[in-house]
Design a protein around this motif. Structure first.
Motif, PDB file in Angstrom:
ATOM      1  N   ILE A 479      -9.197  16.513  13.720  1.00 17.29           N
ATOM      2  CA  ILE A 479     -10.080  15.378  13.434  1.00 17.29           C
ATOM      3  C   ILE A 479     -11.505  15.917  13.314  1.00 17.29           C
ATOM      4  O   ILE A 479     -11.961  16.690  14.163  1.00 17.29           O
ATOM      5  N   LEU A 480     -12.192  15.509  12.257  1.00 16.34           N
ATOM      6  CA  LEU A 480     -13.582  15.902  12.053  1.00 16.34           C
ATOM      7  C   LEU A 480     -14.507  14.775  12.492  1.00 16.34           C
ATOM      8  O   LEU A 480     -14.242  13.600  12.213  1.00 16.34           O
ATOM      9  N   MET A 481     -15.603  15.138  13.174  1.00 17.79           N
ATOM     10  CA  MET A 481     -16.601  14.155  13.587  1.00 17.79           C
ATOM     11  C   MET A 481     -17.898  14.433  12.835  1.00 17.79           C
ATOM     12  O   MET A 481     -18.245  15.589  12.577  1.00 17.79           O
ATOM     13  N   THR A 482     -18.625  13.371  12.487  1.00 15.03           N
ATOM     14  CA  THR A 482     -19.889  13.568  11.783  1.00 15.03           C
ATOM     15  C   THR A 482     -20.849  12.433  12.060  1.00 15.03           C
ATOM     16  O   THR A 482     -20.436  11.290  12.275  1.00 15.03           O
ATOM     17  N   GLY A 483     -22.116  12.764  12.070  1.00 18.00           N
ATOM     18  CA  GLY A 483     -23.160  11.742  12.153  1.00 18.00           C
ATOM     19  C   GLY A 483     -23.772  11.455  10.810  1.00 18.00           C
ATOM     20  O   GLY A 483     -24.666  10.623  10.675  1.00 18.00           O
ATOM     21  N   ASP A 495     -13.554  21.195   0.892  1.00 15.13           N
ATOM     22  CA  ASP A 495     -12.164  20.735   0.695  1.00 15.13           C
ATOM     23  C   ASP A 495     -11.556  20.219   1.989  1.00 15.13           C
ATOM     24  O   ASP A 495     -10.415  20.517   2.324  1.00 15.13           O
ATOM     25  N   CYS A 496     -12.339  19.434   2.748  1.00 18.07           N
ATOM     26  CA  CYS A 496     -11.837  18.929   4.030  1.00 18.07           C
ATOM     27  C   CYS A 496     -11.402  17.464   3.923  1.00 18.07           C
ATOM     28  O   CYS A 496     -11.268  16.786   4.942  1.00 18.07           O
ATOM     29  N   HIS A 497     -11.211  16.985   2.702  1.00 20.73           N
ATOM     30  CA  HIS A 497     -10.905  15.570   2.528  1.00 20.73           C
ATOM     31  C   HIS A 497      -9.540  15.191   3.088  1.00 20.73           C
ATOM     32  O   HIS A 497      -9.244  14.017   3.281  1.00 20.73           O
ATOM     33  N   SER A 498      -8.677  16.161   3.349  1.00 23.07           N
ATOM     34  CA  SER A 498      -7.333  15.843   3.864  1.00 23.07           C
ATOM     35  C   SER A 498      -7.352  15.577   5.363  1.00 23.07           C
ATOM     36  O   SER A 498      -6.349  15.114   5.918  1.00 23.07           O
ATOM     37  N   PHE A 499      -8.457  15.849   6.030  1.00 22.35           N
ATOM     38  CA  PHE A 499      -8.536  15.659   7.476  1.00 22.35           C
ATOM     39  C   PHE A 499      -9.098  14.277   7.818  1.00 22.35           C
ATOM     40  O   PHE A 499      -9.953  13.738   7.113  1.00 22.35           O
ATOM     41  N   THR A 500      -8.643  13.742   8.943  1.00 28.72           N
ATOM     42  CA  THR A 500      -9.173  12.472   9.451  1.00 28.72           C
ATOM     43  C   THR A 500     -10.613  12.682   9.911  1.00 28.72           C
ATOM     44  O   THR A 500     -10.943  13.716  10.496  1.00 28.72           O
TER      45      THR A 500
END
Length: 522
Positions: A479-483, A495-500
């Motif tokens: 799972i990726l977190m972002t502000g 190319d991280c679009h496949s991750f939640t």
């Protein structure tokens, strides 16, 4: 014709041209006349040459086509100038602004070119008048920068004020909780702190909407249906002294919007209209199918493309808005309401939402008569069937918990996410950067879940870490977190679009749903 008669005519022509030549010198207006059949100049004025910063010989050497070759035009403007020049072949007078490469620096030119066609419709001659507008452009840029600084100052002050209030609530309640945790029930204090935090999150989302960086969930809808559904809300919001009229077009075209943001935009406009009529009046909500032509687009500086649109308008018969305030209406935290009666974010949110939806918002107002705010949404044609808005993913239980790794360069964020995962039953490890995280992934066995910040200091970003972890340990869920809302919304970032992805600040229920979802995937 006799020699003397011909000479008199030439003298008469020169005398007639003299005032024009003097006028062109007075305002530094350049010009040329070009023979298109032979591709050569009939006349090039001294001012035109001065603007380009070349001698007549240099100009003629470079001018392989009418008025000067693209070699003298700024590279970024050559395609635009080429498109304008093609219009001359249709006999259209063309006005253009572009940059040229003067030896002393880039200059801005405003030119108007008139073509002359023969009986067969072939371009045979063109006349161009040109003016150096570099000084004017510099003044415009200075004014824009000044206005931007003023807006940024207002924005900063507004954010500081609202966030200081939010932080005061959080800090005060947390300090009381620390002192009283062994003496009294701290539930009310913790709820107040959580509520203030959510207000801060909501403020951030509003600012991101204004900046067109928030993630929308657009669906194709019938705008009339949404307006009707909000009828009860409108009537609860509006006092009995204000009469509400709805004029909804039959056969309204469909639009593609985020339903929640569409509702928020309507509510903001209705509330503004209500506040503009403290003594009562009429509030009108209307919809219509409209076709906007080139002339309308040109009138608004190309802000909206010609085509089919759905108009949704909110009008009031209230106080109206002074002309001096109209240009500031869409600036965040600008408000004409009394202190405490408006945040100044309402119209800014409407503006950001319309821009992000491919539409435009326009305001018409007259002091003492009232105001109309018009929202134009690109048409999606006839609505084949009613579509429902996206629903929130239902809560689900986490089937099995194990080891989790939290990666974030901010130690406080890392700590709170680790505590949230611990409360869900995970054994939690943490790392402050991608390099440390890779070392833990190699030394700690059976890491079931990886939560990593998307943007971190150093060469190894969260997207890179996620890809490496997925390759080395396919069983580890990520799972990726972002502000950064834009990062979360786009499909880029390595190319991280496949991750939640989860938006910070992360609420525990959102975290629980995301963890349950990724762990349930094969």
């Amino acid at each position: 014709m006799s020699y003397y008669h011909k000479k008199d005519m030439e003298q008469q022509r020169e005398e007639q041209e003299e005032p024009l030549l003097l006028a062109s010198k007075l305002i530094n207006l350049g010009y040329y006349i070009w023979d298109m059949e032979n591709d050569e100049p009939i006349e090039v004025s001294d001012q035109h040459l001065k603007t380009y910063g070349v001698t007549r010989e240099e100009f003629l050497a470079k001018a392989s086509t009418a008025g000067g070759s693209f070699e003298m035009v700024h590279p970024d403007d050559r395609a635009k100038v080429d498109a304008w020049c093609r219009k001359l072949e249709d006999g259209k007078i063309v006005e253009m602004e572009y940059r040229i490469l003067n030896p002393n620096g880039t200059r801005w030119i405003r030119a108007i070119v008139r073509p002359y066609l023969d009986d067969a419709g072939k371009l045979v001659k063109q006349i161009c008048a040109s003016l150096d507008i570099t000084a004017q452009k510099s003044t415009e840029e200075f004014l824009i920068r000044s206005q931007t600084l003023e807006s940024v100052g207002r924005l900063t002050a507004g954010i500081a004020h609202d966030f200081n209030n939010i932080l005061a609530v959080i800090l005060g309640n947390l300090e009381l909780m620390a002192e009283l945790r062994e003496k009294e029930d701290v539930t009310a204090m913790s709820e107040a702190a959580i509520g203030a935090t959510l207000r801060g999150k909501n403020l951030t989302e509003k600012l991101l909407t204004f900046g067109r960086k928030t993630k929308l969930n657009p669906v194709i809808i019938d705008g009339n249906s949404v307006i009707r559904d909000l009828g009860e809300v409108f009537h609860r919001t509006i006092p009995a002294t204000i009469e509400v009229e709805t004029v909804l077009a039959g056969g309204l075209w469909a639009i593609e919007v985020d339903v929640t943001q569409f509702e928020n935009a309507l509510l903001n406009l209705v509330i503004n209209a209500r506040d503009a009529m403290p003594d009562g009046g009429t509030l009108t909500i209307e919809s219509a199918n409209v076709r906007l032509d080139d002339a309308y687009s040109d009138e608004y500086g190309g802000e909206i493309d010609p085509g089919r649109y759905v108009l949704v308008a909110v009008s009031d018969t209230g106080q109206g808005i002074p002309e001096s305030d109209l240009e500031h209406l869409f600036e965040p935290f600008f408000t004409t309401k009394e202190v405490g009666k408006g945040t100044g974010l309402g119209l800014a949110l409407v503006y950001g939402f319309l821009k992000q939806s491919g539409g435009v918002v326009q305001v018409y107002s007259e002091v003492g008569e009232g105001t109309t705010v018009k929202m134009y949404f690109p048409s999606k044609g006839r609505l084949a069937k009613a579509l429902t808005r996206p629903t929130q993913e239902p809560s689900r239980e986490i089937a099995e918990v194990g080891r989790a790794l939290v990666v974030d360069d901010d130690p406080e964020v890392r700590k709170v996410v680790a505590l949230q995962l611990t409360s869900l039953g995970f054994e939690v490890y943490d790392a402050e950067n991608g390099k440390s995280a890779l070392e833990l992934l190699e030394t700690v066995s059976d890491i079931q879940l990886l939560l990593t910040d998307l943007v971190m200091p150093g060469d190894l970003q969260g997207s890179d870490l996620a890809k490496i972890a997925a390759e080395k340990s396919p069983k580890t869920k990520i799972i990726l977190m972002t502000g950064y809302a834009k990062s979360a919304a786009e499909n880029g970032n390595g190319d991280c679009h496949s991750f939640t992805k989860l938006m910070k600040p992360v609420q525990i229920n959102d975290l629980k749903r995301a963890v349950a979802r990724v762990l349930s995937e094969g």
